[in-house]
Design a protein around this motif. Structure first.
Motif, PDB file in Angstrom:
ATOM      1  N   PRO A 103       0.804  -1.228   0.000  1.00  0.00           N
ATOM      2  CA  PRO A 103       0.000   0.000   0.000  1.00  0.00           C
ATOM      3  C   PRO A 103       0.834   1.274   0.000  1.00  0.00           C
ATOM      4  O   PRO A 103       0.333   2.336  -0.374  1.00  0.00           O
ATOM      5  CB  PRO A 103      -0.819  -0.110   1.296  1.00  0.00           C
ATOM      6  CG  PRO A 103      -0.020  -1.009   2.173  1.00  0.00           C
ATOM      7  CD  PRO A 103       0.645  -1.987   1.256  1.00  0.00           C
ATOM      8  N   VAL A 104       2.100   1.193   0.385  1.00  0.00           N
ATOM      9  CA  VAL A 104       2.954   2.384   0.429  1.00  0.00           C
ATOM     10  C   VAL A 104       3.749   2.538  -0.869  1.00  0.00           C
ATOM     11  O   VAL A 104       3.808   3.623  -1.447  1.00  0.00           O
ATOM     12  CB  VAL A 104       3.911   2.319   1.640  1.00  0.00           C
ATOM     13  CG1 VAL A 104       4.895   3.498   1.612  1.00  0.00           C
ATOM     14  CG2 VAL A 104       3.119   2.319   2.937  1.00  0.00           C
TER      15      VAL A 104
ATOM     16  N   HIS B 131      -0.011  -3.088  11.115  1.00  0.00           N
ATOM     17  CA  HIS B 131       1.005  -3.567  10.186  1.00  0.00           C
ATOM     18  C   HIS B 131       2.169  -4.204  10.944  1.00  0.00           C
ATOM     19  O   HIS B 131       2.409  -3.928  12.121  1.00  0.00           O
ATOM     20  CB  HIS B 131       1.483  -2.435   9.280  1.00  0.00           C
ATOM     21  CG  HIS B 131       2.020  -1.230  10.000  1.00  0.00           C
ATOM     22  ND1 HIS B 131       1.295  -0.522  10.938  1.00  0.00           N
ATOM     23  CD2 HIS B 131       3.218  -0.578   9.901  1.00  0.00           C
ATOM     24  CE1 HIS B 131       2.004   0.492  11.386  1.00  0.00           C
ATOM     25  NE2 HIS B 131       3.181   0.470  10.782  1.00  0.00           N
TER      26      HIS B 131
ATOM     27  N   LEU C 180       6.734   6.767   6.330  1.00  0.00           N
ATOM     28  CA  LEU C 180       5.631   6.696   5.375  1.00  0.00           C
ATOM     29  C   LEU C 180       4.643   5.597   5.747  1.00  0.00           C
ATOM     30  O   LEU C 180       3.419   5.785   5.687  1.00  0.00           O
ATOM     31  CB  LEU C 180       6.172   6.451   3.966  1.00  0.00           C
ATOM     32  CG  LEU C 180       6.986   7.595   3.354  1.00  0.00           C
ATOM     33  CD1 LEU C 180       7.582   7.161   2.022  1.00  0.00           C
ATOM     34  CD2 LEU C 180       6.124   8.844   3.163  1.00  0.00           C
ATOM     35  N   ARG C 181       5.155   4.442   6.158  1.00  0.00           N
ATOM     36  CA  ARG C 181       4.297   3.295   6.469  1.00  0.00           C
ATOM     37  C   ARG C 181       3.473   3.554   7.738  1.00  0.00           C
ATOM     38  O   ARG C 181       2.271   3.292   7.791  1.00  0.00           O
ATOM     39  CB  ARG C 181       5.150   2.033   6.623  1.00  0.00           C
ATOM     40  CG  ARG C 181       4.347   0.737   6.696  1.00  0.00           C
ATOM     41  CD  ARG C 181       5.262  -0.454   6.542  1.00  0.00           C
ATOM     42  NE  ARG C 181       5.985  -0.401   5.271  1.00  0.00           N
ATOM     43  CZ  ARG C 181       5.477  -0.810   4.112  1.00  0.00           C
ATOM     44  NH1 ARG C 181       4.245  -1.310   4.063  1.00  0.00           N
ATOM     45  NH2 ARG C 181       6.186  -0.726   3.004  1.00  0.00           N
TER      46      ARG C 181
ATOM     47  N   SER D 194       2.733   6.427   9.009  1.00  0.00           N
ATOM     48  CA  SER D 194       1.795   7.501   8.709  1.00  0.00           C
ATOM     49  C   SER D 194       0.558   6.943   8.009  1.00  0.00           C
ATOM     50  O   SER D 194      -0.585   7.273   8.357  1.00  0.00           O
ATOM     51  CB  SER D 194       2.467   8.558   7.831  1.00  0.00           C
ATOM     52  OG  SER D 194       1.571   9.592   7.487  1.00  0.00           O
ATOM     53  N   TYR D 195       0.782   6.057   7.051  1.00  0.00           N
ATOM     54  CA  TYR D 195      -0.324   5.464   6.296  1.00  0.00           C
ATOM     55  C   TYR D 195      -1.246   4.656   7.205  1.00  0.00           C
ATOM     56  O   TYR D 195      -2.472   4.823   7.181  1.00  0.00           O
ATOM     57  CB  TYR D 195       0.233   4.577   5.183  1.00  0.00           C
ATOM     58  CG  TYR D 195      -0.824   3.830   4.396  1.00  0.00           C
ATOM     59  CD1 TYR D 195      -1.434   4.410   3.278  1.00  0.00           C
ATOM     60  CD2 TYR D 195      -1.231   2.556   4.775  1.00  0.00           C
ATOM     61  CE1 TYR D 195      -2.411   3.735   2.568  1.00  0.00           C
ATOM     62  CE2 TYR D 195      -2.207   1.869   4.062  1.00  0.00           C
ATOM     63  CZ  TYR D 195      -2.796   2.458   2.961  1.00  0.00           C
ATOM     64  OH  TYR D 195      -3.764   1.783   2.256  1.00  0.00           O
ATOM     65  N   TYR D 196      -0.677   3.798   8.025  1.00  0.00           N
ATOM     66  CA  TYR D 196      -1.501   2.887   8.815  1.00  0.00           C
ATOM     67  C   TYR D 196      -2.116   3.540  10.049  1.00  0.00           C
ATOM     68  O   TYR D 196      -3.166   3.098  10.521  1.00  0.00           O
ATOM     69  CB  TYR D 196      -0.683   1.659   9.223  1.00  0.00           C
ATOM     70  CG  TYR D 196      -0.562   0.644   8.111  1.00  0.00           C
ATOM     71  CD1 TYR D 196      -1.606  -0.221   7.808  1.00  0.00           C
ATOM     72  CD2 TYR D 196       0.597   0.549   7.348  1.00  0.00           C
ATOM     73  CE1 TYR D 196      -1.502  -1.145   6.776  1.00  0.00           C
ATOM     74  CE2 TYR D 196       0.715  -0.370   6.314  1.00  0.00           C
ATOM     75  CZ  TYR D 196      -0.337  -1.219   6.038  1.00  0.00           C
ATOM     76  OH  TYR D 196      -0.229  -2.131   5.024  1.00  0.00           O
TER      77      TYR D 196
ATOM     78  N   GLY E  22      -3.092   6.646  10.010  1.00  0.00           N
ATOM     79  CA  GLY E  22      -3.997   7.678   9.526  1.00  0.00           C
ATOM     80  C   GLY E  22      -3.500   9.075   9.824  1.00  0.00           C
ATOM     81  O   GLY E  22      -4.178  10.061   9.524  1.00  0.00           O
TER      82      GLY E  22
ATOM     83  N   THR F 130      -1.144  12.047   8.980  1.00  0.00           N
ATOM     84  CA  THR F 130      -0.446  12.491   7.767  1.00  0.00           C
ATOM     85  C   THR F 130       0.879  13.175   8.071  1.00  0.00           C
ATOM     86  O   THR F 130       1.589  13.577   7.153  1.00  0.00           O
ATOM     87  CB  THR F 130      -1.332  13.455   6.955  1.00  0.00           C
ATOM     88  OG1 THR F 130      -1.656  14.593   7.769  1.00  0.00           O
ATOM     89  CG2 THR F 130      -2.613  12.763   6.518  1.00  0.00           C
TER      90      THR F 130
ATOM     91  N   GLU G 224       4.230  12.090   6.179  1.00  0.00           N
ATOM     92  CA  GLU G 224       4.376  12.109   4.731  1.00  0.00           C
ATOM     93  C   GLU G 224       5.467  13.092   4.294  1.00  0.00           C
ATOM     94  O   GLU G 224       5.582  14.191   4.835  1.00  0.00           O
ATOM     95  CB  GLU G 224       3.047  12.483   4.084  1.00  0.00           C
ATOM     96  CG  GLU G 224       1.951  11.438   4.330  1.00  0.00           C
ATOM     97  CD  GLU G 224       0.615  11.845   3.726  1.00  0.00           C
ATOM     98  OE1 GLU G 224       0.554  12.957   3.157  1.00  0.00           O
ATOM     99  OE2 GLU G 224      -0.347  11.075   3.848  1.00  0.00           O
TER     100      GLU G 224
END
Length: 442
Positions: free
Chosen positions: A13-14, A55, A177-178, A180-182, A184, A186, A189
């Motif tokens: 997903p990243v 994750h 990045l990972r 931040s993505y999981y 939620g 931001t 980034e």
């Protein structure tokens, strides 16, 4: 007939697609030691605060490998006079395996049982009984030691070491990045694409072209924000405190209740006995420990059962910030908590988190950091904070706080200990003490 070239793809997903074309890398991914990382959460107890953060170390390690491969491929193509392509495989293997030694709820577990995930990473890589070692030895007999020396920073090529471990490396770029993505959030980034375009090998390490300096600035700020907003979140730390106290209580009870723990939590026995080996360590993961905690919910010891129930069902302690000058006052608070009926040994805790977002190279300190170098158009190197006032404001400054954790029940208006409760609340609301710093709602 020519052998078909290996090409395996992991959908991520990243990074979208993570392609593996080297048989050694693919075989390492398939080892039992690496597959175990699927059962180790990347952010430990943070998933109890950011519910999407489920994750694993497995996904992170794949991401670090992917970034390292992109960089080494680009170095091979664009910088043949500075970068030796024979370093590609050792860099990629070190990137993939850099976290293979992480254990169940890694840092908290380490604090209780004295394990060291970095030392165990090296052991997994160099121990001839592991599947990882067998795969690495296919390259050459000394290849496992080469990969391990990258992890320990002893490898003779600092370009390789800095790609895996420095203030801006493949590891940090992926986890920001990972995570931040999981989560939620931001905050983590940053412009990875731009950084990948301006990173360059130099004689004694890596640097970044001045055209991409603002992307590097953005990375530093993103890292700072993730630590302040995510990694140091008071609720996640409350779960760490709870986990620590829970394991500490089990450790205290074990000598007189060996039969009980042999039945309910057999994989922990070598750690209680201080006599564990690599196999014992690799049999533990987050799921195994969580199952043990579920078993302990019915233990006759009221402290162990209560702490187990609190962890399994996310019943968090409250907290307030404190300064070192408040140490004497904390003793008074512990006395009040004990009068209310909670053992302060297990129901209070101090938890400190501090981070240095960026620092200069300081050879005189115990663990000096490799500073970030910016390459000017004439080829000269300048340390980042000399060019960036934004980074300069964060350079050498420590950020974070210490918190005092206590049972949330003390603030319950239904408590039977009204006088003690009022004394406690009055104390933490005193302008001269903790009240001015504020309670956390968790």
């Amino acid at each position: 007939m020519p052998q078909k070239k290996l090409e395996k793809v992991f959908r991520d997903p990243v990074h979208n697609y993570i392609a593996v074309s080297n048989q050694i890398i693919y075989d390492l991914i398939g080892t039992s030691e690496f597959q175990r990382l699927r059962r180790i959460k990347q952010l430990g107890t943070s998933s109890y605060t950011f519910h999407g953060a489920e994750h694993s170390r497995f996904t992170h390690c794949l991401g670090v490998y992917h970034i390292a491969k992109q960089i080494t491929d680009m170095f091979t193509k664009n910088y043949p006079e500075v970068w030796n392509p024979e370093e590609n495989l050792v860099t990629q293997c070190a990137a993939l395996l850099h976290d293979v030694g992480h254990g169940a709820f890694s840092h908290t577990f380490e604090g209780i049982f004295g394990t060291d995930h970095e030392a165990i990473t090296v052991e997994i890589i160099t121990n001839p009984e592991t599947q990882v070692n067998a795969v690495l030895r296919k390259v050459s007999p000394d290849f496992p030691e080469k990969v391990a020396s990258v992890i320990t920073h002893d490898y003779d090529n600092q370009q390789v070491v800095q790609l895996i471990s420095s203030q801006i490396d493949a590891d940090r770029m992926d986890y920001l990045l990972r995570d931040s993505y999981y989560t939620g959030a931001t905050y983590g980034e940053f412009d990875l694409t731009r950084i990948m375009r301006v990173i360059t090998p130099v004689e004694n390490g890596i640097a970044f072209k001045i055209q991409g300096m603002h992307a590097v600035e953005d990375y530093i700020v993103s890292r700072y924000q993730m630590y302040m907003q995510v990694y140091f979140h008071p609720a996640s730390r409350a779960m760490e405190v709870l986990l620590h106290q829970l394991l500490k209580r089990a450790k205290v009870l074990y000598p007189t209740q060996k039969d009980y723990f042999n039945v309910t939590s057999p994989r922990l026995i070598p750690f209680f006995e201080k006599n564990f080996n690599l196999s014992d360590y690799l049999h533990l993961d987050d799921g195994v420990l969580t199952t043990y905690f579920q078993n302990w919910q019915t233990h006759p010891d009221p402290i162990l059962s209560d702490l187990s129930n609190s962890f399994v069902n996310r019943k968090l302690a409250k907290s307030v910030k404190y300064d070192h000058k408040d140490e004497a006052d904390l003793s008074i608070l512990r006395d009040i908590i004990e009068k209310i009926g909670f053992d302060p040994e297990y129901y209070t805790a101090i938890h400190s988190n501090f981070d240095l977002p960026y620092d200069l190279y300081r050879p005189e300190i115990k663990a000096p950091r490799t500073q970030i170098e910016i390459m000017q158009k004439d080829g000269t190197l300048t340390e980042l904070s000399e060019l960036s006032s934004l980074v300069k404001s964060l350079t050498g400054t420590t950020h974070g706080n210490s918190r005092f954790y206590f049972p949330r029940e003390i603030l319950n208006p239904q408590t039977l200990f009204k006088a003690e409760q009022e004394a406690f609340v009055s104390y933490i609301n005193n302008d001269q003490f903790l009240g001015k710093k504020g309670l956390e709602s968790n």
